[in-house]
Each structure stands twice: as C-alpha cells, then as structure tokens.
Design a protein around this motif. Structure first.
Motif, short mmCIF file in Angstrom:
data_model
loop_
_atom_site.label_atom_id
_atom_site.label_comp_id
_atom_site.label_asym_id
_atom_site.label_seq_id
_atom_site.Cartn_x
_atom_site.Cartn_y
_atom_site.Cartn_z
N MET A 333 5.74 1.40 -12.21
CA MET A 333 6.24 1.89 -10.93
C MET A 333 7.63 1.35 -10.64
N GLU A 353 5.02 9.10 -7.94
CA GLU A 353 4.04 9.44 -6.91
C GLU A 353 2.66 9.63 -7.49
N THR A 356 1.12 6.25 -8.31
CA THR A 356 0.93 5.43 -7.11
C THR A 356 -0.25 5.93 -6.29
N TYR A 357 -0.36 7.23 -6.10
CA TYR A 357 -1.37 7.79 -5.22
C TYR A 357 -2.69 8.09 -5.92
N LEU A 360 -3.09 3.56 -8.82
CA LEU A 360 -2.93 2.24 -8.20
C LEU A 360 -4.06 1.84 -7.26
N GLY A 417 3.30 -3.69 -6.30
CA GLY A 417 3.14 -2.25 -6.40
C GLY A 417 3.41 -1.51 -5.10
N TRP A 418 2.60 -1.76 -4.07
CA TRP A 418 2.75 -1.06 -2.80
C TRP A 418 4.03 -1.48 -2.07
N PHE A 421 7.08 0.17 -3.60
CA PHE A 421 7.00 1.61 -3.39
C PHE A 421 7.46 1.96 -1.98
#
Length: 675
Positions: A333, A353, A356-357, A360, A417-418, A421
């Motif tokens: 990411m 995306e 991530t969606y 993750l 990660g989050w 992002f």
C-alpha cells in the motif's frame, strides 16, 4: 519618466504574479523529475465517518497501546536507550502510531510517541550515526568508523517516521539531523555497504533513497543525489527484475532457499516502488515501463481476488489457498501511494483501493489487538497447521489470529496501513490544485490557487455506496484545478456541481475541472456500478460490485487457546456449509440472478460479518467432494475450459449469502462453476 514608472510597475506585477503561482507544497527540486501529484503534510487530511471509527479502534487497540504490553517494545526499549528492541519493531510501530496521533489530534498518543522522537533526535552521535547503542558503545567505546555501527535497515524506518513528524510539526531539529546522518552514510556506504549487517537493508534500499530525495527537496543538498546513486547500485535490482520479467516467472516455481530474499513478499512489496523512485533522477521511460510491466506481471502470476499478491512468505502463485502476509499488504500500500504521486497513473490508485478495501480489514480483529500472519482468500477454517504456505513455521501458528502468532513483525508493522491510506486520500497538484485520487469519508484543509486556504468535507460511505459528496468552504472565491479519478469499474460517472450535472467521466479517466470555486460549492460524484463476475485461478469466478469483492458468509465458531511461546490465539471453525459452486448462468448474467441488498451503515464497527452493510444472495449447489484436507486446505476444484466443474454436484439448490470480503473471517471468494 512616466515610461520608466510604467515598466517598473509591470515588472512588479509580473514578479508578484510569479510568486503567486509558486507551488503551495514542496514537490521535486530540479534535476529530479517533477511529481505528478504532491503529498500533503501529515494532518492536512482528517478521517471522518467510518474511517475515523477505524482509526479510533486502532487508538484504543494495539496502535495506541502496543508499548504497554508487547514485551519487545515495552521492556527496556533500545530506542529509548535500553537493551531491548534495537531493530525494526519499535520504528515499525511508530511508523503507524505517529501518523495516527496527528490524524486524530490525540494529545495522549502524541505525547507517548514524542519521547521516542526526542530520544532519537537528541542522541545523534558526533559523526551523524543515530539509534540504539551499538555493541561497541555498550563496551564504553565511541563509534570511530562505520564498522562499529549497526544495521542500516531499522534506521530507514525511523527516517520515514521523522519525515511524517516533520511535515506535521516543522520541528527545526529534523532537517539538520537527517542531513548529518546522510553525510555520515555517504562517507560510509562504500566501506559498509547496505548488506554488511543483513540482507534486509539491501532488499529495502529503495526506502533509503526515497528519504534522501525527500531531504534533497527540503535543502537542495546535491550530495544526497550522489548518495542515492550509490544506494541504488547496492539495492536488490528490482528494476531489472521487473523489466526483464524472468524473475517473477521463476518465483512461481522456485520455493527453495536460493535467492529467497528476492521472493520474500514484504521485500517485494517494498521493492516494487524502486523503479518509480529512481525514475525521478534518471527521467527515462525505461523505469516507468519496468514499474508498470512488473506490477502487471506480479498480479497476473501471483495476484489474488482481494487485490494483493500471494506471499507466505515467498511469492507463491495465484491459488486461492495461498497465504498473504499482513506486513506485505501494508508495505505494498505504501509503495503504491508513492508510485501514484510520482507517475500519476490511475492504475495504481485502482490497485491500492482494491487491496485496502478488501485484503486489509479482514486480517485484524474488531479490537485491533489480534491479527493473522497469513490470510488465505478461500479461508474455510482458521486453526493451527502448516497449510500450503512456503513458510510452515514449526509451531503451525501462521494462520491463527493472535497478538503474536507467527512472526511479530506484523504485530508492529500493521499500524501504517490505514493511517497512511487516510493521509493519501488527497494529493496536491503542481498547478496549486487538489486531486481526489482515492475515496473515503474525510476532510482536507489545504492552500490552493493564490495561497487561499480551503476546507473540503468529503461525505460518503464509500466503498459501501457509489455516491461521494464534497462541500467546499473558503473565505473568498478561488480559482484552482480539481482532479477526480473515475474508477475502472465505472463505465460512466457523473459529476454534478450545486445540484446540476456538470460533466461525465469514463472508466479509468482523471477528470480535471478548472474553475472559480465559491464558498459553499457542493460537488457530487456518482459512480454507478453493476454486479459483475471475474475469472481467477482454475477458471473460478469471483463476484464483484464497485471496489468490493464478495465472499460467502459462513457461520463461525471462535475458540480461544493459548501456547506458552506465543500466548493466546483464536481458531475459527465453520458452523455452516461452504463447499458451493455457482451456476454458469450466474457468471454469464450476474445482474439477472444476483440480488443485492443494502442494509445501511451499522452503528458499530463495519468490518465484520454481523455488520456488513451489503449482502448479495444467489442460488448455488454443494460439491460433496470439495472438502478440507488433512493440512487444513480446501483446494478449489477445477472448472474446465468446457465451462463447469465435471464432478458430482448436489441436485438441491440453496440460497447463499455473500458479504464484502473485508467483513469476513471465514469465506469462499473464488467459486467453481457448475451447470
């Protein structure tokens, strides 16, 4: 006289105009290639809605409290001068905890991470070296040469931490600190190359180059460009690997110990950005083509439906029973976030995306304490075992959920990660505008146009809905370009301004709107999405809608267990049938046979099976021969090129429910086709 005054006035106006158009945010200085999109300072973007809730969970969970219970970080920490962790785990944690503190404006967490930063900045050695005490220093000796230093690798992570911290605070200590360290590195790197202490630094040297370029853009110190060239020559040749293509093909077959660091998925996740990073100084298409072709090859040979490539720990093909390491996801990411800024290619935003969606959120528990070392796409049980992984690990703990299950690198590294992002939902543009390249509930405060501050609120439940609403607040009208990415899965998007349709956009486009924006302007993006199916390993089918992939909802039985070496962990067993095939008619005409139900956003945490905001129902039949083998693996039956699975199938049709992949723990996402 009047003529001279007129000329002077024109000169002043031209000079003022030139200053007014100066970039609001620091991009690349020459001779580095201009950035397509520029990262915003940490804190310019703030999470809202369900994204803020995600970050709040992290603050209450491991990200906010890891130093209070994880022995490696808690006990006598080397990054505070002690004898404990002196390598990567503390910097890993800070690489997520520092941005979290500033994204949430949380004073307690800010104070907690500040002590590590202060210690690091205040204990730099006279020669520029920094970090925990070396073996020589513990003997009472000073570092007189690089041979008495220590591994380059953990310092690369701490440099990333300091970069983020500086953009949020402008702490005057950071720039001279980094300058002194990089001068030390330039003087030392030939005598003590990246691989002197470990091969991790060699594999991950691209992160070192990235930080050197960042500092060059702050100071213009050209010795940093010289250092970057040396580092590139000492780093694993990821550019060559990706350009020549043999490497990624050989990785599909070679699971021996030979050159395994070049197949290690976390190294790959970090290494894939190297061609784009170095392109900035070389400015030739070779590097961008290597990046693009390499990414496509990796995803073709090793890609999985959730958007991430396999890696358990090696690259391991595209079977849905192969594992994915959590560290590899968050590092990939971060790589894509940087590559997107350098290249501007929307392909990388689409890939970012998707992982991530989907990939993750499924790999951590609702309290953000436990996590899996490896997840699998078709995951119909979670228990101790060896599975089909290239790294079985002798205690068989790589697939279970636990704070320390498998290796603890992910315990420390999952936090970036989050947070990163969220920070990259928005970018600045070189024309003093903004770019919405990734979507999620957020707000941004930034300078645009002729240094006018605007605040934009992005209100949406994306990725669970297809509409995104922006509202701009500004003290005065301001002209600037605003760019919007149209996702590849949306055939035609609609952009409306103040309730009136303004423009259409096609799949994969970047739409730029240059206009004078007024206080209170409302912009609405509508991304209509049809339910669709895609083809994966063994001619299996995956159900998709918008940015989400959908997986079978399986009833779960959670069992808490404990072993001495790794503490508590959870096994999850299925309580409902999972071995379904879907009819070819569904794959051919999904919109006719799939029923989509939107339940609305939950009050609580969104990423679990109970709270899934969307469900898809369809008819399916069980495949009796599809079972879990003795290693805990449910290998997918082959759908032949004739179009369907050739074995026995139950006559009885059953209605099954699919939920977003990220909301699942047990699931089937890649389904065999049946008649």
């Amino acid at each position: 006289m009047m003529k001279n005054r007129l000329l002077l006035t024109l000169f002043i106006l031209c000079a003022w105009s030139g200053l007014a158009q100066k970039a609001q945010y620091q991009g690349n200085k020459a001779p580095l290639a201009p950035l397509k999109y520029i990262e915003l300072p940490l804190g310019a973007v703030k999470p809202q809605g369900w994204l803020r809730q995600q970050l709040e969970v992290m603050k209450k969970g491991a990200t906010g409290h890891l130093d209070e219970y994880f022995p490696k970080v808690q006990n006598d920490n080397g990054w505070l001068g002690g004898k404990g962790d002196a390598w990567e785990e503390t910097p890993y944690w800070l690489d997520g905890a520092v941005p979290l503190a500033y994204l949430l404006e949380d004073k307690t967490l800010t104070q907690k991470v500040q002590k590590y930063i202060d210690w690091t900045l205040s204990t730099q050695r006279p020669n520029g070296f920094f970090g925990p005490l070396t073996n020589e220093e513990r003997k009472g000796k000073s570092i007189s040469s690089c041979e008495q230093g220590a591994d380059w690798w953990p310092r690369m992570v701490m440099l990333k931490v300091l970069q983020q911290y500086y953009t949020a605070t402008k702490d005057a200590r950071v720039i001279p600190f980094m300058t002194k360290y990089f001068h030390y590195q330039l003087q030392s790197i030939k005598a003590c190359p990246l691989n002197k202490w470990t091969d991790w630094a060699r594999a991950r040297g691209g992160d070192n180059i990235m930080s050197a370029y960042w500092l060059y853009n702050q100071t213009g110190d050209k010795s940093l460009l010289e250092l970057a060239d040396i580092l590139y020559q000492q780093t694993t040749p990821w550019t060559q690997y990706m350009a020549e293509r043999n490497w990624v093909m050989q990785a599909s077959a070679n699971q021996t110990g030979e050159s395994w660091m070049d197949r290690h998925a976390v190294n790959v996740g970090m290494g894939i950005k190297l061609p784009a990073i170095y392109y900035q100084s070389q400015k030739t298409d070779y590097y961008l083509k290597a990046m693009s072709q390499g990414w496509k090859d990796i995803m073709t040979l090793h890609g999985l439906p959730h958007g991430m490539f396999s890696g358990d720990e090696d690259l391991h093909g595209n079977e849905p029973s192969q594992g994915v390491e959590l560290c590899a996801i968050v590092e990939t990411m971060f790589s894509l976030e940087n590559v997107l800024g350098i290249t501007g290619d929307p392909m990388y935003a689409q890939a970012l995306e998707r992982m991530t969606y989907n990939a993750l959120p499924t790999q951590t528990t609702d309290d953000y304490i436990s996590r899996q070392y490896f997840q699998t796409a078709n995951q119909v049980e979670v228990r101790r075992g060896t599975y089909d992984f290239s790294l079985p690990f002798y205690r068989g703990m790589n697939n279970v959920f636990g704070p320390y299950a498998g290796y603890t690198c992910c315990t420390s590294n999952m936090h970036q990660g989050w947070t990163k992002f969220v920070s990259h939902l928005w970018y600045a543009t070189p024309e003093n505008g903004l770019a919405s390249l990734l979507y999620g509930p957020s707000s941004i405060k930034a300078n645009v146009g002729n240094s006018v501050e605007v605040t934009i609120n992005e209100s949406t439940n994306y990725p669970f809905e297809d509409q995104i609403n922006f509202e701009l607040q500004s003290a005065k009208a301001v002209t600037f370009p605003w760019e919007f990415r149209i996702p590849e899965w949306c055939q035609e998007a609609t952009i409306s301004i103040n309730g009136k349709e303004f423009k259409k956009g096609k799949a994969g486009e970047i739409v730029k709107i240059q206009r004078q924006w007024q206080n209170g302007d409302k912009i609405t993006l509508h991304f209509p999405s049809e339910v669709r199916t895609s083809v994966w390993a063994h001619n299996s089918r995956v159900v998709e809608k918008g940015p989400l992939v959908y997986a079978l909802k399986i009833e779960e039985e959670w069992n808490k267990k404990e072993i001495k070496e790794e503490g508590t962990f959870y096994e999850i067993l299925p309580k409902s049938a999972w071995n379904f095939g879907i009819p070819t008619s569904v794959a051919e005409k999904p919109s006719k046979f799939l029923q989509v139900t939107t339940k609305g956003m939950p009050q609580g945490y969104v990423w679990n099976a109970q709270n899934a905001p969307i469900e898809i129902k369809l008819s399916a039949k069980q495949i009796p021969a599809w079972i879990i083998n003795n290693d805990g693996v449910a290998r997918i039956p082959v759908t032949t090129r004739d179009g369907f699975y050739q074995g026995a199938v139950d006559n009885k049709e059953q209605t099954i429910t699919l939920i977003p992949y990220g909301c699942s723990k047990l699931r089937v996402v890649a389904f065999p086709l049946i008649k």
